[in-house]
Design a protein around this motif. Structure first.
Motif, PDB file in Angstrom:
ATOM      1  N   LEU A  38       0.782  -1.246   0.006  1.00 45.43           N
ATOM      2  CA  LEU A  38       0.082   0.009  -0.029  1.00 45.43           C
ATOM      3  C   LEU A  38       0.981   1.198  -0.226  1.00 45.43           C
ATOM      4  O   LEU A  38       0.597   2.297  -0.733  1.00 45.43           O
ATOM      5  CB  LEU A  38      -0.865   0.024   1.291  1.00 45.43           C
ATOM      6  N   VAL A  39       1.937   1.412   1.085  1.00 42.47           N
ATOM      7  CA  VAL A  39       2.657   2.353   0.946  1.00 42.47           C
ATOM      8  C   VAL A  39       3.535   2.656  -0.328  1.00 42.47           C
ATOM      9  O   VAL A  39       3.988   3.779  -0.818  1.00 42.47           O
ATOM     10  CB  VAL A  39       3.664   2.295   2.058  1.00 42.47           C
ATOM     11  N   LEU A  40       3.995   1.560  -1.096  1.00 42.20           N
ATOM     12  CA  LEU A  40       4.748   1.636  -2.216  1.00 42.20           C
ATOM     13  C   LEU A  40       3.845   2.031  -3.453  1.00 42.20           C
ATOM     14  O   LEU A  40       4.233   2.758  -4.354  1.00 42.20           O
ATOM     15  CB  LEU A  40       5.544   0.198  -2.679  1.00 42.20           C
ATOM     16  N   LEU A  41       2.520   1.455  -3.636  1.00 46.86           N
ATOM     17  CA  LEU A  41       1.845   1.906  -4.830  1.00 46.86           C
ATOM     18  C   LEU A  41       1.092   3.141  -4.431  1.00 46.86           C
ATOM     19  O   LEU A  41       0.800   3.753  -5.689  1.00 46.86           O
ATOM     20  CB  LEU A  41       0.818   0.842  -4.846  1.00 46.86           C
ATOM     21  N   LEU A  42       0.890   3.526  -3.325  1.00 49.50           N
ATOM     22  CA  LEU A  42       0.349   4.975  -3.063  1.00 49.50           C
ATOM     23  C   LEU A  42       1.054   5.554  -2.169  1.00 49.50           C
ATOM     24  O   LEU A  42       0.580   5.692  -1.212  1.00 49.50           O
ATOM     25  CB  LEU A  42      -1.132   4.621  -2.524  1.00 49.50           C
ATOM     26  N   PRO A  43       1.936   6.498  -2.674  1.00 52.03           N
ATOM     27  CA  PRO A  43       3.139   6.792  -1.725  1.00 52.03           C
ATOM     28  C   PRO A  43       2.603   7.923  -0.740  1.00 52.03           C
ATOM     29  O   PRO A  43       2.660   7.949   0.458  1.00 52.03           O
ATOM     30  CB  PRO A  43       3.972   7.268  -2.611  1.00 52.03           C
ATOM     31  N   VAL A  44       1.861   8.903  -1.071  1.00 51.25           N
ATOM     32  CA  VAL A  44       1.225   9.827  -0.139  1.00 51.25           C
ATOM     33  C   VAL A  44       0.229   9.468   0.482  1.00 51.25           C
ATOM     34  O   VAL A  44       0.248   9.516   1.732  1.00 51.25           O
ATOM     35  CB  VAL A  44       0.890  11.009  -1.027  1.00 51.25           C
TER      36      VAL A  44
END
Length: 62
Positions: A38-44
């Motif tokens: 989740l953090v990698l695919l949707l950084p902000v």
């Protein structure tokens, strides 16, 4: 360095910090993988969601 470069670097640093915290948390391996993706695919957005409801780091017994 322009403002976009500084902002991108700031997001990168925050995401690295989030991933290190996720890996060091007490969550199950499956939850760690899901949070990391989740953090990698949707950084902000992924970082903000993790910050609010994500797994917490393991407490040290010092």
């Amino acid at each position: 360095m322009d403002v976009a470069g500084i902002g991108g670097f700031f997001v990168l640093v925050l995401n690295v910090w989030a991933i290190v915290s996720i890996v060091g948390s007490t969550a199950s391996t499956t939850r760690k993988v899901i949070w990391t993706i989740l953090v990698l695919l949707l950084p902000v957005i992924g970082f903000v969601i993790w910050l609010v409801i994500g797994p917490r780091p393991a407490k040290s017994k010092a």
